[in-house]
Structures are given as C-alpha cells and as structure tokens.
Design a protein around this motif. Structure first.
Motif, PDB file in Angstrom:
ATOM      1  N   ALA A 103       0.837  -1.193   0.000  1.00  0.00           N
ATOM      2  CA  ALA A 103       0.000   0.000   0.000  1.00  0.00           C
ATOM      3  C   ALA A 103       0.873   1.245   0.000  1.00  0.00           C
ATOM      4  O   ALA A 103       1.914   1.285   0.653  1.00  0.00           O
ATOM      5  CB  ALA A 103      -0.900   0.004   1.236  1.00  0.00           C
ATOM      6  N   ALA A 104       0.453   2.217  -0.746  1.00  0.00           N
ATOM      7  CA  ALA A 104       1.186   3.476  -0.799  1.00  0.00           C
ATOM      8  C   ALA A 104       1.036   4.204   0.526  1.00  0.00           C
ATOM      9  O   ALA A 104       0.002   4.130   1.181  1.00  0.00           O
ATOM     10  CB  ALA A 104       0.654   4.336  -1.940  1.00  0.00           C
ATOM     11  N   ALA A 105       2.097   4.883   0.926  1.00  0.00           N
ATOM     12  CA  ALA A 105       2.036   5.684   2.144  1.00  0.00           C
ATOM     13  C   ALA A 105       1.056   6.826   1.916  1.00  0.00           C
ATOM     14  O   ALA A 105       0.849   7.257   0.785  1.00  0.00           O
ATOM     15  CB  ALA A 105       3.415   6.226   2.485  1.00  0.00           C
ATOM     16  N   PRO A 106       0.450   7.304   2.984  1.00  0.00           N
ATOM     17  CA  PRO A 106      -0.483   8.429   2.836  1.00  0.00           C
ATOM     18  C   PRO A 106       0.206   9.607   2.157  1.00  0.00           C
ATOM     19  O   PRO A 106       1.367   9.902   2.429  1.00  0.00           O
ATOM     20  CB  PRO A 106      -0.866   8.779   4.275  1.00  0.00           C
ATOM     21  CG  PRO A 106      -0.556   7.549   5.064  1.00  0.00           C
ATOM     22  CD  PRO A 106       0.562   6.852   4.361  1.00  0.00           C
ATOM     23  N   PRO A 107      -0.513  10.282   1.254  1.00  0.00           N
ATOM     24  CA  PRO A 107       0.084  11.398   0.510  1.00  0.00           C
ATOM     25  C   PRO A 107       0.672  12.490   1.395  1.00  0.00           C
ATOM     26  O   PRO A 107       1.617  13.155   1.009  1.00  0.00           O
ATOM     27  CB  PRO A 107      -1.070  11.944  -0.317  1.00  0.00           C
ATOM     28  CG  PRO A 107      -2.021  10.810  -0.439  1.00  0.00           C
ATOM     29  CD  PRO A 107      -1.856  10.001   0.811  1.00  0.00           C
ATOM     30  N   ASP A 108       0.153  12.702   2.614  1.00  0.00           N
ATOM     31  CA  ASP A 108       0.688  13.763   3.455  1.00  0.00           C
ATOM     32  C   ASP A 108       2.060  13.400   4.029  1.00  0.00           C
ATOM     33  O   ASP A 108       2.747  14.259   4.552  1.00  0.00           O
ATOM     34  CB  ASP A 108      -0.295  14.166   4.553  1.00  0.00           C
ATOM     35  CG  ASP A 108      -0.958  12.996   5.245  1.00  0.00           C
ATOM     36  OD1 ASP A 108      -1.089  11.937   4.624  1.00  0.00           O
ATOM     37  OD2 ASP A 108      -1.366  13.155   6.400  1.00  0.00           O
ATOM     38  N   ASP A 109       2.491  12.139   3.928  1.00  0.00           N
ATOM     39  CA  ASP A 109       3.822  11.748   4.377  1.00  0.00           C
ATOM     40  C   ASP A 109       4.850  11.808   3.252  1.00  0.00           C
ATOM     41  O   ASP A 109       6.033  11.670   3.483  1.00  0.00           O
ATOM     42  CB  ASP A 109       3.802  10.316   4.934  1.00  0.00           C
ATOM     43  CG  ASP A 109       3.079  10.220   6.268  1.00  0.00           C
ATOM     44  OD1 ASP A 109       2.755  11.283   6.847  1.00  0.00           O
ATOM     45  OD2 ASP A 109       2.839   9.099   6.709  1.00  0.00           O
ATOM     46  N   LEU A 110       4.373  11.975   2.029  1.00  0.00           N
ATOM     47  CA  LEU A 110       5.247  11.981   0.862  1.00  0.00           C
ATOM     48  C   LEU A 110       5.059  13.255   0.064  1.00  0.00           C
ATOM     49  O   LEU A 110       3.978  13.828   0.034  1.00  0.00           O
ATOM     50  CB  LEU A 110       4.921  10.801  -0.063  1.00  0.00           C
ATOM     51  CG  LEU A 110       5.096   9.404   0.463  1.00  0.00           C
ATOM     52  CD1 LEU A 110       4.583   8.399  -0.554  1.00  0.00           C
ATOM     53  CD2 LEU A 110       6.547   9.120   0.789  1.00  0.00           C
ATOM     54  N   THR A 111       6.132  13.638  -0.611  1.00  0.00           N
ATOM     55  CA  THR A 111       5.969  14.718  -1.584  1.00  0.00           C
ATOM     56  C   THR A 111       5.323  14.114  -2.820  1.00  0.00           C
ATOM     57  O   THR A 111       5.282  12.884  -2.985  1.00  0.00           O
ATOM     58  CB  THR A 111       7.334  15.329  -1.968  1.00  0.00           C
ATOM     59  OG1 THR A 111       8.094  14.339  -2.668  1.00  0.00           O
ATOM     60  CG2 THR A 111       8.095  15.816  -0.743  1.00  0.00           C
ATOM     61  N   ALA A 112       4.844  14.941  -3.699  1.00  0.00           N
ATOM     62  CA  ALA A 112       4.221  14.465  -4.928  1.00  0.00           C
ATOM     63  C   ALA A 112       5.218  13.652  -5.754  1.00  0.00           C
ATOM     64  O   ALA A 112       4.882  12.615  -6.330  1.00  0.00           O
ATOM     65  CB  ALA A 112       3.683  15.643  -5.739  1.00  0.00           C
ATOM     66  N   VAL A 113       6.459  14.098  -5.789  1.00  0.00           N
ATOM     67  CA  VAL A 113       7.494  13.397  -6.544  1.00  0.00           C
ATOM     68  C   VAL A 113       7.766  12.033  -5.914  1.00  0.00           C
ATOM     69  O   VAL A 113       7.869  11.017  -6.617  1.00  0.00           O
ATOM     70  CB  VAL A 113       8.789  14.244  -6.631  1.00  0.00           C
ATOM     71  CG1 VAL A 113       9.930  13.449  -7.250  1.00  0.00           C
ATOM     72  CG2 VAL A 113       8.538  15.514  -7.415  1.00  0.00           C
ATOM     73  N   GLN A 114       7.872  11.974  -4.591  1.00  0.00           N
ATOM     74  CA  GLN A 114       8.112  10.702  -3.909  1.00  0.00           C
ATOM     75  C   GLN A 114       6.955   9.732  -4.144  1.00  0.00           C
ATOM     76  O   GLN A 114       7.170   8.542  -4.357  1.00  0.00           O
ATOM     77  CB  GLN A 114       8.306  10.931  -2.404  1.00  0.00           C
ATOM     78  CG  GLN A 114       9.603  11.610  -2.050  1.00  0.00           C
ATOM     79  CD  GLN A 114       9.648  12.004  -0.581  1.00  0.00           C
ATOM     80  OE1 GLN A 114       8.619  12.312   0.036  1.00  0.00           O
ATOM     81  NE2 GLN A 114      10.849  12.014  -0.020  1.00  0.00           N
ATOM     82  N   PHE A 115       5.735  10.246  -4.108  1.00  0.00           N
ATOM     83  CA  PHE A 115       4.563   9.408  -4.351  1.00  0.00           C
ATOM     84  C   PHE A 115       4.598   8.832  -5.761  1.00  0.00           C
ATOM     85  O   PHE A 115       4.371   7.639  -5.975  1.00  0.00           O
ATOM     86  CB  PHE A 115       3.282  10.215  -4.128  1.00  0.00           C
ATOM     87  CG  PHE A 115       2.026   9.420  -4.325  1.00  0.00           C
ATOM     88  CD1 PHE A 115       1.591   8.544  -3.336  1.00  0.00           C
ATOM     89  CD2 PHE A 115       1.289   9.527  -5.491  1.00  0.00           C
ATOM     90  CE1 PHE A 115       0.437   7.797  -3.513  1.00  0.00           C
ATOM     91  CE2 PHE A 115       0.136   8.789  -5.681  1.00  0.00           C
ATOM     92  CZ  PHE A 115      -0.290   7.922  -4.683  1.00  0.00           C
ATOM     93  N   ALA A 116       4.917   9.680  -6.752  1.00  0.00           N
ATOM     94  CA  ALA A 116       4.995   9.225  -8.143  1.00  0.00           C
ATOM     95  C   ALA A 116       6.110   8.198  -8.311  1.00  0.00           C
ATOM     96  O   ALA A 116       5.948   7.195  -9.023  1.00  0.00           O
ATOM     97  CB  ALA A 116       5.213  10.411  -9.075  1.00  0.00           C
ATOM     98  N   GLN A 117       7.239   8.401  -7.657  1.00  0.00           N
ATOM     99  CA  GLN A 117       8.351   7.448  -7.733  1.00  0.00           C
ATOM    100  C   GLN A 117       7.964   6.109  -7.104  1.00  0.00           C
ATOM    101  O   GLN A 117       8.304   5.043  -7.630  1.00  0.00           O
ATOM    102  CB  GLN A 117       9.594   8.019  -7.049  1.00  0.00           C
ATOM    103  CG  GLN A 117      10.232   9.151  -7.813  1.00  0.00           C
ATOM    104  CD  GLN A 117      11.326   9.846  -7.026  1.00  0.00           C
ATOM    105  OE1 GLN A 117      11.410   9.741  -5.804  1.00  0.00           O
ATOM    106  NE2 GLN A 117      12.169  10.594  -7.739  1.00  0.00           N
ATOM    107  N   GLN A 118       7.247   6.177  -6.001  1.00  0.00           N
ATOM    108  CA  GLN A 118       6.800   4.953  -5.345  1.00  0.00           C
ATOM    109  C   GLN A 118       5.856   4.171  -6.259  1.00  0.00           C
ATOM    110  O   GLN A 118       5.971   2.952  -6.409  1.00  0.00           O
ATOM    111  CB  GLN A 118       6.100   5.287  -4.021  1.00  0.00           C
ATOM    112  CG  GLN A 118       5.655   4.059  -3.262  1.00  0.00           C
ATOM    113  CD  GLN A 118       4.908   4.420  -1.993  1.00  0.00           C
ATOM    114  OE1 GLN A 118       3.997   5.259  -2.029  1.00  0.00           O
ATOM    115  NE2 GLN A 118       5.298   3.815  -0.888  1.00  0.00           N
TER     116      GLN A 118
END
Length: 161
Positions: A103-118
């Motif tokens: 599961a992806a980490a909650p968006p508030d724990d990641l930057t948009a770039v980190q979320f996209a990389q994940q």
C-alpha cells in the motif's frame, strides 16, 4: 419470448427455488438433510465477508491455491511437465502474494514526486512479476499436448492474478 426476458424469468425462478431449499435444509449451516459442507468448522459461516467473497488474505490465497490445483488436475500434468508446472505456479503465487500488499504511504507523508516514484517502482515490480509468469507459462505451454493447450486456453486466464 425474447432472450433477456427469458434470462430474467430463469433467474427469478432460480431465486425462488433456492430460497425454498435454503429454508428446507436449515439455512447455510449443516442442519437438515445433509445440506452442510463437509470439513468446515462450525464457526466458518459467521466470518465477515467482503463483496468479492475474499474476506482475508488467507482466504484469497486459499482460492488461488484451489484454482491452481484444480487446473493442474484438469490439464493432467504429466511427471515430465511437473517441473515446468511448479515454476509456473510458483510465479503465480509470487505475483498473487504481492497483489495489493504494498500500500502506498499516505500522501501527506510523501511529496508528490516521492509518491509518483513509489508508484513507478510498484508498477515496475508488478511488470517484472507478470513477465516471470508469462515466461514460465510459455515454457509450460510449449511442453503441452494440443488437448492440454485447449484446456489451458479456456481456464488459465482465470488463475493469473
């Protein structure tokens, strides 16, 4: 009578008959005239279920295991094909064990770039596992008889996650 109306009438009749049988044989449990399933625990009918019938990861794994076993029997895998089948089923298991587990980490724990990389890493991992299933299936398929290939063509897509 047109086709959709016939289907609807058949479905309504099946619902009516199944309700009668449900009541006559004691509902979903093991009461009545032997209507229960053998080998189930008495408390198994009270487990919570989701809409797709897969309430837990163990239940989902059990369904995949059962599908693979049933398909192996249907295909009548020979001793010579057994090693190829094992590689295929291991690849399916590997893919299924990862499905939905990362599961992806909650968006508030990641930057948009980190979320996209994940997300990109997850897609690459899934592509690698899908390729492993495809490679193993290709080798198995090459070793199958025409009758086995026909059975595989009809039933294998439902087994691959």
């Amino acid at each position: 009578m047109n086709r959709p109306l016939q289907r609807f009438a058949l479905a309504a009749a099946l619902v009516a008959v199944s309700g009668h049988c449900f009541a006559q044989f004691g509902g979903g449990g093991g009461g009545g005239m032997g209507g229960g399933r053998r080998g189930t625990r008495p408390d198994s009918t009270t487990s919570p279920r989701t809409g797709d019938g897969l309430s837990t990861p163990a239940t989902a794994a059990g369904k995949i295991r059962d599908k693979l076993y049933d398909l192996r029997v249907q295909l009548m895998i020979t001793p010579e094909q057994s090693q190829l089948w094992d590689r295929f089923s291991d690849a399916v298991w590997d893919m299924a064990s990862r499905a939905g587990m990362t599961a992806a980490a909650p968006p508030d724990d990641l930057t948009a770039v980190q979320f996209a990389q994940q997300r990109a890493m997850q897609a690459q991992d899934r592509a690698r596992r899908t390729q492993a299933v495809s490679d193993a299936l290709s080798k198995l398929y090459d070793a199958m008889t025409p009758e086995q290939r026909h059975t595989a063509d009809q039933n294998l897509p439902a087994v691959i996650p």
